[in-house]
Design an enzyme around this catalytic site. Structure first.
Site, short mmCIF file in Angstrom:
data_model
loop_
_atom_site.label_atom_id
_atom_site.label_comp_id
_atom_site.label_asym_id
_atom_site.label_seq_id
_atom_site.Cartn_x
_atom_site.Cartn_y
_atom_site.Cartn_z
N LYS A 34 -5.20 31.12 -45.02
CA LYS A 34 -5.98 30.17 -44.22
C LYS A 34 -7.10 30.91 -43.50
O LYS A 34 -8.27 30.50 -43.55
CB LYS A 34 -5.05 29.46 -43.23
CG LYS A 34 -5.64 28.21 -42.61
CD LYS A 34 -4.67 27.56 -41.61
CE LYS A 34 -3.54 26.83 -42.32
NZ LYS A 34 -2.47 26.42 -41.39
N ARG A 104 -2.93 28.18 -35.28
CA ARG A 104 -2.42 27.81 -36.62
C ARG A 104 -1.87 29.03 -37.33
O ARG A 104 -2.49 30.08 -37.35
CB ARG A 104 -3.56 27.23 -37.47
CG ARG A 104 -4.38 26.23 -36.74
CD ARG A 104 -5.69 25.93 -37.47
NE ARG A 104 -5.48 25.22 -38.71
CZ ARG A 104 -6.46 24.96 -39.57
NH1 ARG A 104 -7.68 25.40 -39.35
NH2 ARG A 104 -6.19 24.30 -40.69
N GLY A 113 3.51 23.33 -44.62
CA GLY A 113 4.37 22.83 -43.56
C GLY A 113 5.43 23.79 -43.11
O GLY A 113 6.31 23.44 -42.34
N MET A 115 5.18 26.61 -41.40
CA MET A 115 5.09 27.09 -40.02
C MET A 115 4.17 26.17 -39.25
O MET A 115 3.46 25.36 -39.81
CB MET A 115 4.64 28.53 -40.02
CG MET A 115 5.79 29.42 -40.43
SD MET A 115 5.37 31.10 -40.53
CE MET A 115 4.32 31.09 -41.92
N ARG A 348 -8.08 25.87 -49.77
CA ARG A 348 -7.18 26.76 -50.51
C ARG A 348 -7.09 26.25 -51.94
O ARG A 348 -7.47 25.11 -52.21
CB ARG A 348 -5.78 26.76 -49.88
CG ARG A 348 -5.13 25.39 -49.88
CD ARG A 348 -3.80 25.37 -49.17
NE ARG A 348 -3.39 23.99 -48.94
CZ ARG A 348 -2.44 23.64 -48.09
NH1 ARG A 348 -1.81 24.54 -47.38
NH2 ARG A 348 -2.12 22.38 -47.94
N HIS A 471 4.50 15.77 -47.60
CA HIS A 471 5.32 16.98 -47.77
C HIS A 471 6.15 16.91 -49.05
O HIS A 471 6.18 17.85 -49.85
CB HIS A 471 6.23 17.14 -46.54
CG HIS A 471 7.15 18.31 -46.63
ND1 HIS A 471 8.45 18.20 -47.06
CD2 HIS A 471 6.96 19.63 -46.36
CE1 HIS A 471 9.01 19.39 -47.04
NE2 HIS A 471 8.13 20.28 -46.60
N SER A 803 14.24 43.23 -88.25
CA SER A 803 14.21 42.13 -87.30
C SER A 803 15.32 42.38 -86.30
O SER A 803 16.48 42.53 -86.68
CB SER A 803 14.41 40.79 -88.02
OG SER A 803 14.49 39.76 -87.06
N CYS A 871 14.26 38.13 -83.67
CA CYS A 871 14.67 36.74 -83.80
C CYS A 871 15.74 36.53 -82.73
O CYS A 871 16.24 37.47 -82.17
CB CYS A 871 15.20 36.44 -85.19
SG CYS A 871 16.57 37.49 -85.69
N TYR A 891 5.65 40.53 -84.54
CA TYR A 891 5.80 39.12 -84.15
C TYR A 891 7.07 38.95 -83.31
O TYR A 891 7.94 39.82 -83.28
CB TYR A 891 5.89 38.22 -85.40
CG TYR A 891 7.16 38.45 -86.20
CD1 TYR A 891 8.33 37.75 -85.89
CD2 TYR A 891 7.20 39.38 -87.23
CE1 TYR A 891 9.51 37.99 -86.59
CE2 TYR A 891 8.37 39.63 -87.92
CZ TYR A 891 9.52 38.92 -87.59
OH TYR A 891 10.68 39.17 -88.26
#
Ligand code: ADP
Ligand code: MG
Ligand code: MG
Length: 922
Positions: A34, A104, A113, A115, A348, A471, A803, A871, A891
């Site tokens: 903030k 704040r 919310g 704090m 924000r 909220h 694999s 796999c 892969y």
């Protein structure tokens, strides 16, 4: 030595930036999100009321020093306040022209919310009188004053909210009015007095009249709130570390409640539910900030502001654009208009649904605000997962409506479908979920920060009050919990623990279905269906970009001959239908087709059993000949579905007894028949029993299965390889490009492969000659036994691909049997921190991973173009995928449903290890 700087004016962001070494992220850590953004807005010329930030370092020092301000902090705070006085021309505590401020909290990460904020600091009996002189508005001043006493009382002095609310309600009742707006100047004046008495009664001292005491105590309260229970709960849930601390922002008050040319509101620069590029928000004229969020009065849609305050509205639009351009992110802003003048109080990055996140990322990339790479990095694999999550079956929803089961509608605050039993408070909700293992839905008039633990335990959330920025809505969106808010038709009776709409009563513990996507609430349970990917065009675009990143050569630093692109994503698919789904989800190969699943189909199982129970080679051959056409057709279907892409087919893996009835059951049947004297079929049953007993092993997982079975009884795999190559040949003859790769499971010693693989290759060649076609093929093995990993160099002299069967490899490396481990101790191990993660979900890099890493290196030392994949479940886990990228896999292969998640995760790994990050964009 210069004094440590604990306090930064909003105009001093350059200094803060220099102090932390230039990174914006570190500025946020120092000033809190903030504070950093208030300072940044000040720097880019957005109107912000003058103020300053006390750093998170000051908070940490305060908490570390036994709740004492660090040296010089308070002096710096007073100094900064002086500067604010100069900027505003007002004076803190001066009755003739008082400066009022808000205090704040603001940590690095926004914790909605979590704090508390205290508004109107600086008011006391004297300055209030002075303000009345100045504004001529007694009602306004005492409304502000009583808010101060109330907020100060609850936030700083820890009094229960109800202490004030109850008095206010009683007052209104006595006066015979309903709403706060019906109260006049004298009412607020006497309520202010009463509120002050409440403080005295509860605390034994007076509400502090000295504004500097107010400021000091409020600053301390914000610091302390960092360690409050609800803040800690939230951080635990959101994975935020506890050592960041919160900053304190002291901001000159601006008043949205100074008459009808004043107002206040909150907005998102894009729709946080679906991502559409449009302003989305609420406001109230003649109101103070908290009123909009609290939902006390009915808010207006932001578009209407154009009519009520056209100049301020236009300015607001321009600022929103400017902020988006600057941050290159959707913003969530708070503003106040004081007598026509617009002030920004917060900005924000806006929280949003997964759906909105994808749309915003794609559109911002198309708008040129961010690069495609940044768009990819902004979306998490979990968000993709959410988008593929089940929704309510639309047909059944329709019927439910026809049956009058639509109970109520509200705001679709967080999408997804939730079915559960309802509970009316957070503690019960959490308990029913955790202790009873129920699917629960928390129902509340509205939620507060204290309810977060209940919300997190819930499958869904329903409130009767509040809007899209309440909220409940904000928290639900963040944690991906389906949520409907403001379903105003519902009357909730918290005492009787029930809710009703007209005469339709639902009691605690009964089932409802909550559709967070549409905002509808249904009685009873509604089944869910998986959404289709094809309809999600933004996601498809993003995944296409992800594939492009992965396909780029040079994405990976690698030794000569190793892959330098990112990972490919293949899928595990046993049937052509799975393969088609895998293709449509973007898989470019099949990494595992388990052939034994095909044996279990009803018309085949008897043939399989016949084959197992054969007494002569000829009998066995006959049974296998019968199976061959089935398998051939299965495989041909796979090759056609995967036209041009490799298909890895694993030869039979489980022990044979799995295809026979259980020993216990058969024994029981035989005994019963004997006891009852039934002779019909008894001989067959006895023969079956004998065979089951013969095949019985004390540890079948380590017994006759996989390659060992193939060596002992080669006819089965010979049939399978014939079926594979005949299927491939048929597909080729039809014009498809078949690329079969035959995978031999459970190799432990290279000699095993040396025995079986050449025999099978001969069959492959024979089939190609018989059919007169040629196509590329490979033979390879699974690496799932530690010994195979340890001798990878030798194994690769025969196998053309590896694999990793990480499920078995994990079982055998740890010496755990997965089922037993997960049932008996593994979850406890993870909970107690003995293991950092469940190794069956995320690869254990130090142990199992080390074997894998070694195998790739040593395997490729023998055969440089060795194809390596994984796999099994780990192939769909983002952390494991990252590990596969690092060790050089070609892969990863996972369930078709996780393919989109894996595609994004693979691109993230490619970008991350190339050093591409979001910040580099800005
Ligand atoms: P939260 O973290 O709960 O959003 P804020 O610190 O943003 O807390 O403040 C709560 C409310 O008070 C918001 O609506 C905010 O806009 C308002 N507010 C805070 N400071 C001021 C101020 N100086 N002037 C007017 N309104 C303010
Ligand atoms: Mg707050
Ligand atoms: Mg705020």
């Amino acid at each position: 030595m210069t004094e440590k700087k604990w306090v930064y004016l909003f105009s001093e962001v350059d200094q803060a930036e220099k102090y932390v070494g230039g990174k914006w992220d570190d500025v946020k850590a120092l000033l809190g999100g903030k504070g950093a953004n208030l300072a940044e807005m000040t720097r880019i010329g957005v109107p912000v009321p003058p103020g300053f930030t006390v750093t998170t370092q000051a908070c940490n020092a305060y908490l570390a020093e036994g709740y004492n301000f660090p040296a010089k902090m308070w002096e710096q705070e007073l100094q900064a306040l002086k500067q604010v006085e100069n900027l505003t021309g007002k004076k803190f505590g001066d009755a003739s022209n008082p400066l009022l401020v808000s205090c704040r909290s603001g940590a690095k990460f926004s914790m909605p919310g979590m704090m508390d904020t205290v508004l109107n600091l600086g008011l006391n009996d004297e300055t209030a009188a002075g303000m009345v002189q100045l504004t001529g508005d007694t009602r306004f001043v005492y409304d502000a004053y009583r808010r101060l006493v109330q907020m100060f009382g609850s936030v700083v002095l820890d009094l229960p909210d109800e202490a004030f609310e109850d008095v206010l309600e009683e007052y209104k009742k006595q006066k015979g009015v309903k709403s706060d707006t019906d109260l006049d100047a004298e009412d607020w004046k006497s309520l202010t007095k009463e509120f002050q008495q409440i403080v005295r009664r509860h605390k034994g001292f007076d509400f502090p009249q000295d504004p500097f005491d107010q400021l000091r105590l409020a600053t301390e309260a914000v610091f302390k709130s960092w360690n409050g229970k609800r803040a800690i709960d939230y951080r635990n849930a959101a994975g935020i570390t506890h050592d960041l601390g919160t900053a304190v922002n002291i901001v000159t008050m601006v008043f949205g409640n100074m008459g009808w040319n004043s107002g206040t509101g909150v907005a998102f620069t894009r729709d946080p539910a679906n991502g559409e590029k449009m302003l989305y928000g609420d406001y109230l004229m003649n109101a103070q900030g908290e009123d909009v969020v609290a939902g006390i009065r009915n808010t207006q849609k932001i578009e209407n502001l154009q009519n009520e305050a056209p100049v301020a509205y236009q300015q607001f639009l321009d600022i929103c654009d400017k902020l988006e351009d600057h941050y290159r992110e959707m913003q969530d802003v708070e503003f106040t208009i004081e007598q026509g003048k617009l002030w920004m109080l917060q900005t924000r990055d806006g929280k949003r649904t997964a759906k909105a996140a994808v749309r915003i990322a794609v559109e911002m990339a198309n708008e040129g605000l961010i690069s495609k790479e940044t768009a990819i990095l902004k979306i998490t694999p979990e968000q993709v997962d959410t988008l593929l999550h089940p929704q309510f079956d639309p047909k059944i929803k329709k019927t439910a409506k026809e049956e009058n089961r639509l109970y109520a509608t509200g705001v679709n605050a967080s999408p997804g479908a939730a079915v559960g039993q309802i509970y009316f408070d957070a503690d019960t909700t959490e308990r029913m979920a955790k202790e009873e293992g129920q699917n629960v839905i928390m129902v509340r008039p509205f939620t507060k920060p204290d309810d977060v633990h209940g919300m997190l335990a819930s499958k869904g959330i329903l409130t009767s009050e509040g809007g899209a920025t309440s909220h409940a809505a904000v928290v639900a969106r963040q944690f991906g919990v389906p949520c409907v808010v403001g379903a105003a038709a519902i009357r909730i009776d918290l005492e009787k623990r029930q809710m009703s709409v007209n005469d339709k009563l639902v009691k605690e513990g009964e089932w409802i279905s909550v559709d967070g996507t549409s905002g509808e609430v249904f009685l009873g349970k509604i089944p869910t269906v998986a959404p289709t990917l094809e309809e999600q065009t933004d996601l498809l675009t993003l995944l296409k970009w992800a594939d492009e990143v992965c396909a780029t050569k040079g994405m990976r630093k690698a030794p000569e001959g190793w892959p330098t692109t990112g990972l490919q994503v293949w899928a595990n698919a046993d049937y052509p239908a799975d393969a088609r789904r895998a293709r449509s989800y973007g898989a470019v190969g099949i990494g595992l087709c388990r052939t034994e699943h095909m044996f279990f189909e009803p018309e085949r199982l008897p043939i399989v059993q016949q084959m197992i129970l054969s007494e002569t080679g000829a009998q066995r051959k006959a049974a296998l000949d019968e199976l061959l056409p089935y398998q051939r057709a299965d495989f041909q279907g796979l090759f056609e579905a995967m036209d041009g892409y490799p298909v890895i087919i694993r030869l039979i893996d489980p022990p044979l007894h799995e295809f026979l009835p259980s020993l216990e059951e058969t024994l029981e049947e035989v005994i019963t028949m004997r006891v009852k004297g039934e002779t019909d079929g008894l001989e067959d049953k006895e023969k079956l029993l004998k065979n089951i007993q013969l095949l019985h092993e004390s540890n079948p997982m380590m017994g006759l299965r996989g390659i060992r079975l193939s060596i002992v009884m080669p006819e089965i795999v010979e049939m399978q390889v014939r079926a594979i190559f005949e299927g491939a040949a048929n597909a080729t003859l039809k014009g498809f490009l078949a690329k079969p790769e035959v995978m031999i499971p459970l190799t432990g010693h290279v000699n095993e492969l040396k025995v079986i693989q050449p025999r099978l290759e001969q069959i492959a060649k024979a089939v190609m000659t018989e059919k007169g076609v040629e196509f590329p093929y490979k033979f390879g093995t699974m690496i799932e036994i530690p010994r195979a990993a340890l001798t990878a160099a030798e194994i690769a002299s025969v196998a053309e691909f590896f694999s990793f069967g990480t499920n078995d490899l994990t079982q055998m490396t740890y010496g755990y049997s997965r089922d037993d481990a997960e049932r008996n101790f593994l979850l406890k191990y993870v909970e107690d921190g003995i293991l950092p993660k469940n190794p069956f979900q995320t690869i254990d890099q130090e142990g199992v991973g080390r074997l894998m890493d070694m195998s790739v290196k040593e395997g490729r030392a023998t055969r440089v173009n060795l194809e390596v994949g994984i796999c099994g479940e780990h192939g769909g886990d983002p952390l494991s995928i990252d590990f596969c990228h690092i060790i050089g896999n070609n892969y990863v292969s996972c369930s078709p449903f996780r393919v989109p998640i894996a595609r994004l995760a693979a691109a993230h790994s490619a970008l991350k290890h190339k050093g591409v990050s979001i910040a580099a964009d800005l």
